[in-house]
Design an enzyme around this catalytic site. Structure first.
Site, short mmCIF file in Angstrom:
data_model
loop_
_atom_site.label_atom_id
_atom_site.label_comp_id
_atom_site.label_asym_id
_atom_site.label_seq_id
_atom_site.Cartn_x
_atom_site.Cartn_y
_atom_site.Cartn_z
CB SER A 47 -8.40 -1.65 4.46
OG SER A 47 -8.69 -2.91 3.96
CD GLU A 76 -5.52 0.79 2.51
OE1 GLU A 76 -6.18 1.34 1.61
OE2 GLU A 76 -5.59 -0.41 2.79
NE ARG A 119 -4.10 -1.87 0.43
CZ ARG A 119 -4.17 -3.16 0.16
NH1 ARG A 119 -3.13 -3.77 -0.41
NH2 ARG A 119 -5.25 -3.85 0.43
N1 EPU Z 1 -10.57 -10.79 10.51
C1 EPU Z 1 -11.24 -10.83 11.71
N2 EPU Z 1 -12.23 -9.90 11.93
C2 EPU Z 1 -12.58 -8.96 11.03
C3 EPU Z 1 -11.88 -8.91 9.80
C4 EPU Z 1 -10.87 -9.83 9.56
O1 EPU Z 1 -10.98 -11.65 12.56
O2 EPU Z 1 -13.49 -8.18 11.31
C5 EPU Z 1 -9.54 -11.80 10.23
C6 EPU Z 1 -10.03 -12.80 9.18
O3 EPU Z 1 -10.74 -13.84 9.77
C7 EPU Z 1 -8.74 -13.29 8.58
C8 EPU Z 1 -7.86 -12.06 8.63
O4 EPU Z 1 -8.43 -11.19 9.62
O5 EPU Z 1 -8.15 -14.28 9.39
C9 EPU Z 1 -7.69 -11.37 7.31
O6 EPU Z 1 -8.95 -10.94 6.82
P1 EPU Z 1 -9.22 -10.69 5.25
O7 EPU Z 1 -8.83 -11.88 4.47
O8 EPU Z 1 -10.61 -10.16 5.11
O9 EPU Z 1 -8.18 -9.59 4.81
P2 EPU Z 1 -7.62 -8.28 5.52
O10 EPU Z 1 -6.21 -8.52 5.91
O11 EPU Z 1 -8.56 -7.84 6.57
C10 EPU Z 1 -6.64 -7.26 3.32
C11 EPU Z 1 -6.68 -5.96 2.60
C12 EPU Z 1 -8.01 -5.81 1.84
C13 EPU Z 1 -8.11 -6.96 0.84
C14 EPU Z 1 -8.02 -8.29 1.61
C15 EPU Z 1 -7.96 -9.46 0.68
C16 EPU Z 1 -5.30 -4.45 3.89
C17 EPU Z 1 -5.26 -3.27 4.81
N3 EPU Z 1 -6.51 -4.86 3.52
O12 EPU Z 1 -7.66 -7.22 4.31
O13 EPU Z 1 -7.95 -4.59 1.10
O14 EPU Z 1 -9.32 -6.90 0.11
O15 EPU Z 1 -6.80 -8.32 2.40
O16 EPU Z 1 -6.73 -9.50 0.02
O17 EPU Z 1 -4.25 -4.94 3.49
C18 EPU Z 1 -8.55 -2.30 0.99
O18 EPU Z 1 -7.34 -2.06 0.92
O19 EPU Z 1 -9.41 -1.38 0.99
C19 EPU Z 1 -8.99 -3.68 1.13
C20 EPU Z 1 -10.27 -4.01 1.29
#
Ligand code: EPU
Length: 337
Positions: A237, A333, A162
Site C-alpha cells: 500500500s 504509508e 500503521r
Molecule cells: N478497493 C477498490 N479498488 C481497488 C482496491 C480496493 O475498490 O483498487 C476496495 C475493495 O473492493 C474493498 C476495499 O477497497 O472494498 C478494501 O480493499 P482491501 O480489502 O484490498 O484492503 P485495503 O484497505 O485496500 C488494507 C491494507 C493492506 C492489507 C489489506 C487487507 C492499508 C493501507 N492497506 O488494504 O495492507 O493487506 O487491507 O487487510 O491499510 C500494506 O500495508 O502494504 C498492505 C497491502
C-alpha cells in the site's frame, strides 16, 4: 565488517529503484552494530532493513547500514504459549512460516508481507484483521547516539494504525535488533472475520480451519491482488486509508452510494484509498515503467526501470486528484527518501 562503496541498492528495496549508496555496510550481529555506531559518530546514517516500505528518490550520501542480523530463539515454552525472539534481519514471511510449521499461532494473517522482522514494529504491520501489536511482547533496539540497548514493551511502542513511537517521538533514534512475540500453542484464537478470508475458506470447504489453512488462504488472497515484488517492484500500500468525519462521509455517500467504509467510532470513518484512487481512473494506468497496479489501486508499481521521482510524481498526481474530487488528504504509508 566491510565497507562497500558506490553500491547499487536496486536489490535492497522492493520497489527495485536503482539508486547508489556511497558507503554500505552489512551488519550481521548486534556487537557489530554497536561497534560500527561507535566508529561513525560523525556520519549521517541510513538504516536499511528489508527495504519494503520506502521509495528511494535519490542517491544516498550517508553511510547505509543494512541490518541483516539472523536467528530465532525460544525464550519460554509452555503447553499453551511460547515466547519467541527473532532477530531483525530475518525475512518476515519466512518467520511466519516457521511459526506455522511449529504450530505457533497469532501471525498467520500476516503471511506474505514483504520485508524484514526489524521494520515490522515501526509501522505496526497489519493485514486481514490482525496487527503486529496483537502478539508482540517487546522489541530490543540500539540507541544510535549512545550504542546502548533499550527494550521497548508493547505499550512503550504506542502502536496505532500503521504507526508507532518509532515513526514519531523516537523517529531516527533507534535501530531495532530483535522482536519478541507471545504466540499460542494448541488452542489458537483464529481471526477469520475478514470477508476475503471467510470466502476463501468457504470455497475450499474448510469449516474448522487450522492456522496453516488461514495462512494459505491469506497467501492466496494476497497473490490474487497484490504484485509479487520479485516480479514487479512495489512497496505494498503506497497510501494509508484516510480517516474522515462522519459528516464528510455522509456528504460523499449522497454522490457515491457505494463508497466502502469501516466505522472507527461515532465520529470517524475510514475509507479505502484504493477505492478512491480507482474512482479517479488511475487503476492500471502506466507511464513508462511507473504505474498503478491493475488489481489494487493502492499499490504503485515499478515495471522495470522507473525512477523514484517518476513514482513520486504519480503519487502526487493521485493526491491532488483525490483532494479535488473528494476533499480528502491522502497520506503516504511508504517513507519517501
Ligand atoms: N478497493 C477498490 N479498488 C481497488 C482496491 C480496493 O475498490 O483498487 C476496495 C475493495 O473492493 C474493498 C476495499 O477497497 O472494498 C478494501 O480493499 P482491501 O480489502 O484490498 O484492503 P485495503 O484497505 O485496500 C488494507 C491494507 C493492506 C492489507 C489489506 C487487507 C492499508 C493501507 N492497506 O488494504 O495492507 O493487506 O487491507 O487487510 O491499510 C500494506 O500495508 O502494504 C498492505 C497491502
Amino acid at each position: 565488517m566491510k565497507i562497500e562503496r558506490h553500491k547499487s541498492l536496486k536489490k535492497y528495496n522492493t520497489f527495485g529503484i536503482d539508486v547508489i549508496a556511497e558507503e554500505f555496510i552489512e551488519i550481521t550481529s548486534e556487537s557489530e552494530l554497536v561497534e560500527t555506531l561507535s566508529n561513525t559518530t560523525e556520519k549521517e546514517l541510513f538504516i536499511l532493513s528489508g527495504g519494503s516500505n520506502m521509495l528511494l528518490t535519490q542517491n544516498l550520501h550517508s553511510l547505509v547500514l543494512h541490518i541483516a542480523i539472523k536467528g530465532i530463539t525460544i525464550l519460554e515454552d509452555t503447553d499453551t504459549y511460547v515466547h519467541v525472539s527473532v532477530n531483525a534481519g530475518e525475512n518476515w514471511h519466512d518467520f511466519v512460516q516457521y511459526c506455522i510449521q511449529n504450530d505457533y499461532g497469532g501471525l498467520e494473517n500476516l503471511s506474505l508481507i514483504p520485508g524484514y522482522v526489524g521494520s515490522a514494529p515501526i509501522q505496526n504491520i497489519g493485514a486481514y484483521g490482525v496487527e503486529l501489536k496483537d502478539t508482540m511482547l517487546s522489541c530490543d533496539a540500539i540507541d544510535i547516539k549512545t550504542g546502548k540497548k533499550h527494550t521497548f514493551s508493547n505499550a512503550d511502542c504506542k502502536f496505532g494504525y500503521r504507526n508507532s513511537i518509532f515513526k514519531n517521538e523516537e523517529k531516527g533514534n533507534f535501530i531495532i535488533t530483535k522482536v519478541t512475540f507471545k504466540l499460542s500453542k494448541g488452542n489458537h484464537t483464529l481471526n477469520t472475520s475478514y470477508g476475503a478470508i471467510e470466502n476463501a475458506l468457504t470455497n475450499k470447504g474448510i469449516t474448522n480451519p487450522t492456522i496453516k489453512d488461514i495462512s494459505e488462504a491469506v497467501i492466496e488472497i494476497r497473490k490474487s491482488k497484490l504484485p509479487d515484488p520479485s516480479e514487479i517492484g512495489n512497496s505494498g500500500s503506497f497510501f494509508k486509508n484516510p480517516v474522515i468525519s462522519k459528516d464528510h462521509f455522509e456528504q460523499l455517500q449522497k454522490t457515491y452510494p457505494d463508497i466502502p467504509s469501516y466505522t472507527l467510532d461515532e465520529q470517524q470513518i475510514k475509507v479505502p484509498a484504493g477505492w478512491l484512487i480507482e474512482q479517479c481512473g488511475f487503476k492500471g494506468k502506466r507511464w513508462g515503467d511507473a504505474g498503478v497496479h491493475k488489481k489494487q489501486a493502492l499499490v504503485l508499481v515499478n515495471y522495470d526501470n522507473a525512477t523514484g521521482a517518476e513514482i513520486l510524481d504519480i503519487s502526487k498526481r493521485i493526491q491532488k486528484r483525490i483532494r479535488e474530487k473528494f476533499n480528502i488528504k491522502l497520506e503516504t504509508e511508504v517513507n519517501i527518501i
